[in-house]
Design a protein around this motif. Sequence first.
Motif, PDB file in Angstrom:
ATOM      1  N   LEU A 138     -30.883  16.684 -60.209  1.00 37.03           N
ATOM      2  CA  LEU A 138     -30.994  17.857 -60.636  1.00 37.03           C
ATOM      3  C   LEU A 138     -29.740  17.764 -61.845  1.00 37.03           C
ATOM      4  O   LEU A 138     -28.572  18.798 -61.562  1.00 37.03           O
ATOM      5  CB  LEU A 138     -30.565  19.324 -59.547  1.00 37.03           C
ATOM      6  CG  LEU A 138     -31.725  18.941 -57.765  1.00 37.03           C
ATOM      7  CD1 LEU A 138     -31.133  20.242 -57.192  1.00 37.03           C
ATOM      8  CD2 LEU A 138     -32.982  19.611 -59.060  1.00 37.03           C
ATOM      9  N   HIS A 139     -30.453  18.088 -62.843  1.00 38.93           N
ATOM     10  CA  HIS A 139     -29.740  18.226 -64.528  1.00 38.93           C
ATOM     11  C   HIS A 139     -30.236  19.772 -64.608  1.00 38.93           C
ATOM     12  O   HIS A 139     -31.097  20.559 -64.603  1.00 38.93           O
ATOM     13  CB  HIS A 139     -30.505  17.487 -65.231  1.00 38.93           C
ATOM     14  CG  HIS A 139     -30.733  15.941 -65.404  1.00 38.93           C
ATOM     15  ND1 HIS A 139     -29.655  14.948 -65.281  1.00 38.93           N
ATOM     16  CD2 HIS A 139     -31.736  15.075 -64.905  1.00 38.93           C
ATOM     17  CE1 HIS A 139     -29.926  13.783 -64.608  1.00 38.93           C
ATOM     18  NE2 HIS A 139     -31.129  13.750 -64.558  1.00 38.93           N
ATOM     19  N   MET A 140     -28.885  20.226 -64.988  1.00 38.69           N
ATOM     20  CA  MET A 140     -28.813  21.860 -65.716  1.00 38.69           C
ATOM     21  C   MET A 140     -28.815  21.530 -67.130  1.00 38.69           C
ATOM     22  O   MET A 140     -27.977  20.746 -67.761  1.00 38.69           O
ATOM     23  CB  MET A 140     -27.254  22.251 -65.012  1.00 38.69           C
ATOM     24  CG  MET A 140     -27.436  21.817 -63.764  1.00 38.69           C
ATOM     25  SD  MET A 140     -28.899  22.695 -62.738  1.00 38.69           S
ATOM     26  CE  MET A 140     -27.620  24.907 -62.946  1.00 38.69           C
ATOM     27  N   VAL A 141     -29.359  22.283 -67.909  1.00 43.32           N
ATOM     28  CA  VAL A 141     -29.173  22.979 -68.382  1.00 43.32           C
ATOM     29  C   VAL A 141     -28.655  24.518 -69.691  1.00 43.32           C
ATOM     30  O   VAL A 141     -28.970  25.527 -68.417  1.00 43.32           O
ATOM     31  CB  VAL A 141     -30.421  22.216 -69.305  1.00 43.32           C
ATOM     32  CG1 VAL A 141     -30.967  21.506 -69.787  1.00 43.32           C
ATOM     33  CG2 VAL A 141     -31.399  23.270 -69.195  1.00 43.32           C
ATOM     34  N   VAL A 196     -32.831  22.272 -64.950  1.00 43.21           N
ATOM     35  CA  VAL A 196     -34.423  21.895 -65.460  1.00 43.21           C
ATOM     36  C   VAL A 196     -36.067  21.792 -65.506  1.00 43.21           C
ATOM     37  O   VAL A 196     -36.670  22.346 -65.560  1.00 43.21           O
ATOM     38  CB  VAL A 196     -34.242  20.067 -66.378  1.00 43.21           C
ATOM     39  CG1 VAL A 196     -34.452  19.547 -66.440  1.00 43.21           C
ATOM     40  CG2 VAL A 196     -32.949  19.609 -66.997  1.00 43.21           C
ATOM     41  N   HIS A 197     -35.466  21.863 -63.782  1.00 41.36           N
ATOM     42  CA  HIS A 197     -36.648  22.358 -62.694  1.00 41.36           C
ATOM     43  C   HIS A 197     -37.232  22.993 -63.939  1.00 41.36           C
ATOM     44  O   HIS A 197     -38.510  23.325 -63.306  1.00 41.36           O
ATOM     45  CB  HIS A 197     -36.541  21.279 -61.813  1.00 41.36           C
ATOM     46  CG  HIS A 197     -36.072  21.815 -60.481  1.00 41.36           C
ATOM     47  ND1 HIS A 197     -34.094  21.923 -61.143  1.00 41.36           N
ATOM     48  CD2 HIS A 197     -36.122  22.665 -59.737  1.00 41.36           C
ATOM     49  CE1 HIS A 197     -33.732  22.557 -59.950  1.00 41.36           C
ATOM     50  NE2 HIS A 197     -34.451  23.282 -59.295  1.00 41.36           N
ATOM     51  N   TYR A 237     -25.493  16.623 -59.544  1.00 45.16           N
ATOM     52  CA  TYR A 237     -26.123  17.415 -58.735  1.00 45.16           C
ATOM     53  C   TYR A 237     -28.064  16.974 -57.919  1.00 45.16           C
ATOM     54  O   TYR A 237     -27.757  15.915 -59.122  1.00 45.16           O
ATOM     55  CB  TYR A 237     -26.589  18.629 -59.425  1.00 45.16           C
ATOM     56  CG  TYR A 237     -25.774  20.287 -59.511  1.00 45.16           C
ATOM     57  CD1 TYR A 237     -24.760  21.279 -58.811  1.00 45.16           C
ATOM     58  CD2 TYR A 237     -25.360  20.222 -60.986  1.00 45.16           C
ATOM     59  CE1 TYR A 237     -24.634  21.711 -59.024  1.00 45.16           C
ATOM     60  CE2 TYR A 237     -24.308  21.173 -60.987  1.00 45.16           C
ATOM     61  CZ  TYR A 237     -23.522  22.192 -59.821  1.00 45.16           C
ATOM     62  OH  TYR A 237     -23.171  22.535 -61.239  1.00 45.16           O
ATOM     63  N   GLU A 238     -27.515  16.588 -56.782  1.00 46.39           N
ATOM     64  CA  GLU A 238     -28.626  16.272 -55.761  1.00 46.39           C
ATOM     65  C   GLU A 238     -29.325  17.358 -54.955  1.00 46.39           C
ATOM     66  O   GLU A 238     -29.013  18.071 -54.725  1.00 46.39           O
ATOM     67  CB  GLU A 238     -28.643  14.601 -55.572  1.00 46.39           C
ATOM     68  CG  GLU A 238     -27.384  15.109 -54.612  1.00 46.39           C
ATOM     69  CD  GLU A 238     -27.142  13.563 -53.884  1.00 46.39           C
ATOM     70  OE1 GLU A 238     -27.426  12.765 -54.518  1.00 46.39           O
ATOM     71  OE2 GLU A 238     -25.730  13.600 -53.799  1.00 46.39           O
ATOM     72  N   VAL A 263     -37.998  15.284 -65.175  1.00 47.04           N
ATOM     73  CA  VAL A 263     -37.691  14.806 -66.580  1.00 47.04           C
ATOM     74  C   VAL A 263     -36.613  13.999 -67.062  1.00 47.04           C
ATOM     75  O   VAL A 263     -35.411  14.149 -66.398  1.00 47.04           O
ATOM     76  CB  VAL A 263     -37.390  16.542 -67.071  1.00 47.04           C
ATOM     77  CG1 VAL A 263     -37.369  16.391 -68.536  1.00 47.04           C
ATOM     78  CG2 VAL A 263     -38.768  17.521 -66.643  1.00 47.04           C
ATOM     79  N   PRO A 264     -36.768  13.488 -67.811  1.00 51.31           N
ATOM     80  CA  PRO A 264     -35.914  12.282 -68.240  1.00 51.31           C
ATOM     81  C   PRO A 264     -35.410  13.174 -69.714  1.00 51.31           C
ATOM     82  O   PRO A 264     -35.630  14.228 -69.939  1.00 51.31           O
ATOM     83  CB  PRO A 264     -36.688  11.237 -69.278  1.00 51.31           C
ATOM     84  CG  PRO A 264     -38.241  11.463 -69.025  1.00 51.31           C
ATOM     85  CD  PRO A 264     -38.392  12.971 -68.351  1.00 51.31           C
TER      86      PRO A 264
END
Length: 182
Positions: free
Chosen positions: A29-32, A112-113, A137-138, A172-173
């Motif tokens: 889980l990527h954060m932005v 990002v999701h 994160y995952e 999402v890459p």
Amino acid sequence: DLVGGGYDLAIRGGHIADSALVARPICHLHMVLVASPAYLAQAGIPRSPAELTQHRLITRRFLGGKVSPWSFRDADGQITTLDVSRSCLTLSAPEALTDAARQHAGIAQVGVHHAWPYLERGELKVLLLGQHDPGAYELVLQYPHRALMAPRVKACIDYLLAQFAASPALHVPLAALAAHTA
């Protein structure tokens, strides 16, 4: 307490601690950091973490009371954490943070999701990409054991894994985010 509560499985996201539970990874889980174009037009685009202190920040508070930190990596690789205790708005639901940013309330750190559909439509912009470093994160499925698993639990796990695999927003890459920066 998954075992004590008699639950068959759980879906958990975040920093997953080692435990006696079986953990099936789903994705990272990527954060932005995001804000709406209208907010950025009015308040300006921050070009460094220090400039964030001049903006309205929208933070997330977890059920235990802890506010999610905002961390950044400098040119030397050092990690610094921004003091977000004076945010203008603190929410607990991650979807609410995304909605608040979409409604021009300020800058939010979101998954990002959650942001992806709005980034694609131009309703949100990514900020400080390459400097923002929220950590790893995952998303995982957890269950008590593999042995003696009920067929209904196995079917549920297989179904959920297939659905998560088919969700574009979860995969999402990071390179794709560059096209959506302010």
